[in-house]
Write a protein that holds these residues in place. Structure first.
Motif, short mmCIF file in Angstrom:
data_model
loop_
_atom_site.label_atom_id
_atom_site.label_comp_id
_atom_site.label_asym_id
_atom_site.label_seq_id
_atom_site.Cartn_x
_atom_site.Cartn_y
_atom_site.Cartn_z
N THR A 29 -8.88 -3.88 1.21
CA THR A 29 -9.14 -2.56 1.76
C THR A 29 -7.85 -2.05 2.39
OG1 THR A 29 -11.39 -3.19 2.25
CG2 THR A 29 -10.56 -1.22 3.34
N PRO A 30 -7.29 -0.98 1.87
CA PRO A 30 -6.05 -0.46 2.44
C PRO A 30 -6.28 0.14 3.81
CG PRO A 30 -6.83 0.99 0.71
CD PRO A 30 -7.74 -0.20 0.73
N GLU A 63 0.86 -1.19 0.00
CA GLU A 63 0.00 0.00 0.00
C GLU A 63 0.89 1.23 0.00
OE1 GLU A 63 -2.91 2.37 3.08
OE2 GLU A 63 -2.52 0.26 3.42
N ILE A 64 0.59 2.15 -0.88
CA ILE A 64 1.29 3.43 -0.94
C ILE A 64 0.25 4.50 -0.68
CG2 ILE A 64 2.63 5.01 -2.37
CD1 ILE A 64 3.45 2.51 -4.00
N ALA A 65 0.50 5.35 0.32
CA ALA A 65 -0.49 6.36 0.71
C ALA A 65 0.18 7.69 1.00
CB ALA A 65 -1.27 5.88 1.93
N LYS A 66 -0.62 8.74 0.95
CA LYS A 66 -0.15 10.06 1.36
C LYS A 66 -0.01 10.07 2.87
CE LYS A 66 -3.34 11.97 -1.99
NZ LYS A 66 -4.49 12.84 -2.14
N THR A 67 0.99 10.76 3.36
CA THR A 67 1.17 10.90 4.80
C THR A 67 0.21 11.97 5.30
OG1 THR A 67 3.48 10.37 4.56
CG2 THR A 67 2.83 11.34 6.63
N LYS A 68 -0.55 11.65 6.32
CA LYS A 68 -1.49 12.63 6.86
C LYS A 68 -0.74 13.78 7.52
CE LYS A 68 -5.21 9.40 7.60
NZ LYS A 68 -6.10 8.74 8.53
N GLY A 69 -1.18 14.98 7.24
CA GLY A 69 -0.59 16.16 7.86
C GLY A 69 0.64 16.69 7.17
N GLU A 70 1.39 15.85 6.48
CA GLU A 70 2.62 16.29 5.83
C GLU A 70 2.41 16.61 4.36
OE1 GLU A 70 5.47 16.81 7.24
OE2 GLU A 70 5.19 15.87 9.18
N GLN A 71 1.25 16.24 3.81
CA GLN A 71 1.09 16.32 2.36
C GLN A 71 1.00 17.75 1.83
OE1 GLN A 71 -2.26 13.88 1.67
NE2 GLN A 71 -3.65 15.11 2.85
N VAL A 110 -3.13 0.39 -3.89
CA VAL A 110 -2.75 -0.97 -3.50
C VAL A 110 -2.24 -1.72 -4.73
CG1 VAL A 110 -3.58 -3.16 -2.61
CG2 VAL A 110 -4.40 -1.04 -1.61
N ILE A 111 -1.10 -2.38 -4.57
CA ILE A 111 -0.55 -3.23 -5.61
C ILE A 111 -0.47 -4.63 -5.03
CG2 ILE A 111 1.47 -3.70 -7.04
CD1 ILE A 111 2.06 -0.65 -6.75
N VAL A 112 -1.11 -5.59 -5.68
CA VAL A 112 -1.18 -6.96 -5.18
C VAL A 112 -0.04 -7.78 -5.77
CG1 VAL A 112 -2.54 -9.08 -5.21
CG2 VAL A 112 -3.65 -6.91 -4.76
N ASP A 155 -3.86 5.95 -7.10
CA ASP A 155 -5.21 5.68 -7.61
C ASP A 155 -5.49 4.20 -7.83
OD1 ASP A 155 -5.77 8.36 -7.59
OD2 ASP A 155 -5.29 8.68 -9.70
N LEU A 156 -4.49 3.32 -7.64
CA LEU A 156 -4.71 1.90 -7.86
C LEU A 156 -5.65 1.32 -6.82
CD1 LEU A 156 -1.10 0.68 -8.69
CD2 LEU A 156 -3.02 0.82 -10.26
N ARG A 157 -6.62 0.55 -7.26
CA ARG A 157 -7.57 -0.12 -6.36
C ARG A 157 -7.64 -1.59 -6.74
NH1 ARG A 157 -6.72 3.88 -4.22
NH2 ARG A 157 -8.08 5.58 -3.68
#
Length: 179
Positions: free
Chosen positions: A160-161, A126-134, A169-171, A153-155
């Motif tokens: 569920t990430p 899972e690759i996500a934006k960091t909360k608060g730092e973005q 999410v990359i499987v 944008d990958l789903r």
């Protein structure tokens, strides 16, 4: 007659150098930002490739450590490199950070497959934006870079990430062994 430059000639040269510097310095700063974005994109691609290769060879992540899987510098929180940390265990349910410009811009979580559930859950990253730092520093530029946007944008149906919003999410598919 004395040889040399007059004061007016020296002032003109200094003024011209000042004008050239005022044009060149902002362009150099933009080049540094572009280089940081390109490095981050390259690091994400390398990280995904390294994790995929490891998973194909081993069939699971198990007790793998970051230093055994990749050379991409990931960090656990604000601490030093996570080279000896298990890739599937970190802060906040397996979170590690990819720094860009000294800021935690992207969260990376690696989950191993789970065959104890029905249906079985595949291994994924899972690759996500960091909360608060973005919104700080270079993070908005990195998050808006086209390859990073594509990852975010990958789903994948059925996965569920941890970060429901702004996470891709990359499987990893299990390897097929040929004997």
């Amino acid at each position: 007659m004395k040889k040399g430059f007059t004061m007016i000639e020296l002032i003109f040269v200094i003024v011209i150098l000042g004008i050239l510097a005022s044009v060149a310095i902002p362009r150099l700063a933009a080049t540094r930002t572009d280089a940081e974005i390109a490095t981050t994109v390259s690091n994400i691609r390398t990280l995904i490739s390294d994790l995929s290769s490891y998973y194909v060879v081993k069939g699971e992540f198990g007790n793998a450590k970051w230093g055994d899987v990749t050379n991409v510098p990931v960090r656990k929180g604000d601490r030093n490199l996570a080279r000896q940390e298990k890739i599937t265990q970190g802060l906040y349910d397996g979170a590690y950070y990819l720094l860009a410009g000294g800021i935690n811009c992207l969260v990376i979580r690696v989950k191993d497959r789970d065959n104890t559930k029905t249906p079985a859950k595949p291994a994924y990253i899972e690759i996500a934006k960091t909360k608060g730092e973005q919104n700080n520093g270079i993070c908005p530029d990195i998050i808006n870079a086209e390859p990073i946007k594509a990852f975010l944008d990958l789903r994948v149906p059925g996965v569920t990430p941890f970060e429901a919003d702004g996470a891709g999410v990359i499987v990893f598919e299990p390897s097929i062994s040929i004997y």
